[in-house]
Design an enzyme around this catalytic site. Structure first.
Site, mmCIF file in Angstrom:
data_model
loop_
_atom_site.group_PDB
_atom_site.id
_atom_site.type_symbol
_atom_site.label_atom_id
_atom_site.label_comp_id
_atom_site.label_asym_id
_atom_site.label_seq_id
_atom_site.Cartn_x
_atom_site.Cartn_y
_atom_site.Cartn_z
ATOM 1 N N SER A 130 0.880 -1.181 -0.029
ATOM 2 C CA SER A 130 -0.028 -0.010 0.138
ATOM 3 C C SER A 130 0.898 1.340 0.106
ATOM 4 O O SER A 130 1.892 1.119 0.580
ATOM 5 C CB SER A 130 -0.975 0.093 1.147
ATOM 6 O OG SER A 130 -1.507 1.265 1.340
ATOM 7 N N TYR A 155 -2.582 -0.172 10.047
ATOM 8 C CA TYR A 155 -2.667 -0.804 8.628
ATOM 9 C C TYR A 155 -1.284 -0.762 7.822
ATOM 10 O O TYR A 155 -0.909 -1.567 7.193
ATOM 11 C CB TYR A 155 -3.767 -0.172 7.826
ATOM 12 C CG TYR A 155 -3.864 -0.583 6.520
ATOM 13 C CD1 TYR A 155 -4.408 -1.913 6.058
ATOM 14 C CD2 TYR A 155 -3.534 0.477 5.634
ATOM 15 C CE1 TYR A 155 -4.373 -2.021 4.418
ATOM 16 C CE2 TYR A 155 -3.646 0.033 4.127
ATOM 17 C CZ TYR A 155 -3.875 -1.213 3.758
ATOM 18 O OH TYR A 155 -3.949 -1.593 2.472
#
Length: 333
Positions: A130, A155
């Site tokens: 990501s 995350y």
């Protein structure tokens, strides 16, 4: 050639399955239908793939890859040549209040997939990272050589941990892998917790939208078709185990690439595009910066362009109206 796709009922996973089947590949998709958002949407994605495949080339199993025994049982006796590991617990904001879910799905699950890959001589594993790993990076565009040791959300930390664990597996076991740092993916069949869906539904229903950091946000919005094209290009070209340095700095068969639109768009501009597609103005409530969020993302995709000829083709002026049209159709509006 059989390709295993994890997160096959997810937004990107379903799109990758659809594209692989369309080009004649045999695909096994797995997903656990985790109820982070409406499971009916995930079921509809799988049904759409199955309808498009016409019963040929696509099989689906409900399986939680973070459960090692369940994964082994699901894949026992199957011949898998390569893996696209897209399954994960998504969401920056949700991770702040639910850390254990991310540790289990994103770290334990990632290790389980690596263990399966090394014990079954998998030729290549492409996995999802990501743009969140860049944290509050102020240098733009973001390069795979930039520092990624200051994550601003759990995350992001789990995704960076996945990259590091993959590097160790590539080095120890010579397992070919490619990590892809996705930049704000959007398009038809997108997630209900993401901005395009939230803003479109609110505008069409006459509800206010919440705009954070008082609208001073920029994102490298990447249309789903461009993401899928990049995933498949990487999947077809595993990094060589030749000792040469790969994108991301590895000398093992492990490469890391940014995959984005290579443009950082103003959020308020995109809101205007969504308003035009919806045919009505948004009622905007300005808010401060949210914890774990970043002000700007912008992908340097020069390595993808050099190695695979990758160039995204969908500008936001085209992509967001396509999403709104799909949203209307999906909801019968």
């Amino acid at each position: 050639m059989t390709t295993l796709v994890t997160g096959a009922a997810g937004f990107i996973g379903a799109a990758v399955c659809r594209a692989l089947v369309a080009q004649g590949d045999t695909v096994l998709g797995i997903d656990n239908f985790e109820p982070y958002y409406d499971v009916a949407l995930k079921q509809a994605r799988v049904a759409d793939i199955q309808a498009g495949a016409g019963g040929e080339g696509f099989a689906f199993e409900r399986c939680d890859f973070s459960d090692r025994e369940a994964l082994a049982s699901c894949l026992e006796g199957r011949s898998i040549e390569r893996i696209v590991h897209l399954g994960a617990q998504p969401g920056v904001r949700y991770s702040i209040e639910n850390p254990h879910v991310y540790a289990t799905a994103n770290i334990v699950g990632h290790v389980n997939m690596l263990e399966y890959a090394r014990h079954n001589a998998i030729g290549h594993m492409v996995y999802a990272s990501s743009s969140s790993v860049y944290g509050g990076n102020e240098k733009v565009p973001f390069s795979v050589e930039d520092r990624t040791d200051h994550p601003v959300s759990l995350y992001a930390a789990t995704k960076r941990a996945d990259e590091l664990i993959s590097e160790s597996y590539a080095s120890l076991y010579r397992l070919p892998q490619t990590g892809l740092r996705f930049f704000t993916v959007y398009g038809p069949w997108g997630r209900p917790d993401m901005m395009p869906w939230l803003f479109t539904s609110a505008i069409l229903e006459g509800r206010p939208i919440q705009v954070f950091n008082h609208g001073k946000m920029q994102r490298d919005f990447t249309y789903i078709d461009d993401i899928v094209a990049g995933v498949i290009a990487c999947l077809d070209h595993p990094p060589a185990d030749d000792g040469a340095q790969k994108p991301g700095g590895s000398h093992a068969p492990h490469a890391i690439y940014n995959i984005g639109n290579n443009r950082s768009e103003e959020l308020m501009k995109v809101i205007g595009i969504i308003e035009d597609a919806c045919g009505r103005k948004a009622e905007i409530e300005m808010r401060g910066m949210q914890k774990g969020d970043v002000e700007r993302t912008y992908a340097d995709i020069s390595a993808m362009e050099r190695d695979f000829g990758y160039r995204p083709t969908t500008p936001v002026e085209t992509g967001f109206p396509k999403f709104v049209a799909w949203y209307r159709d999906y909801h019968g509006i």
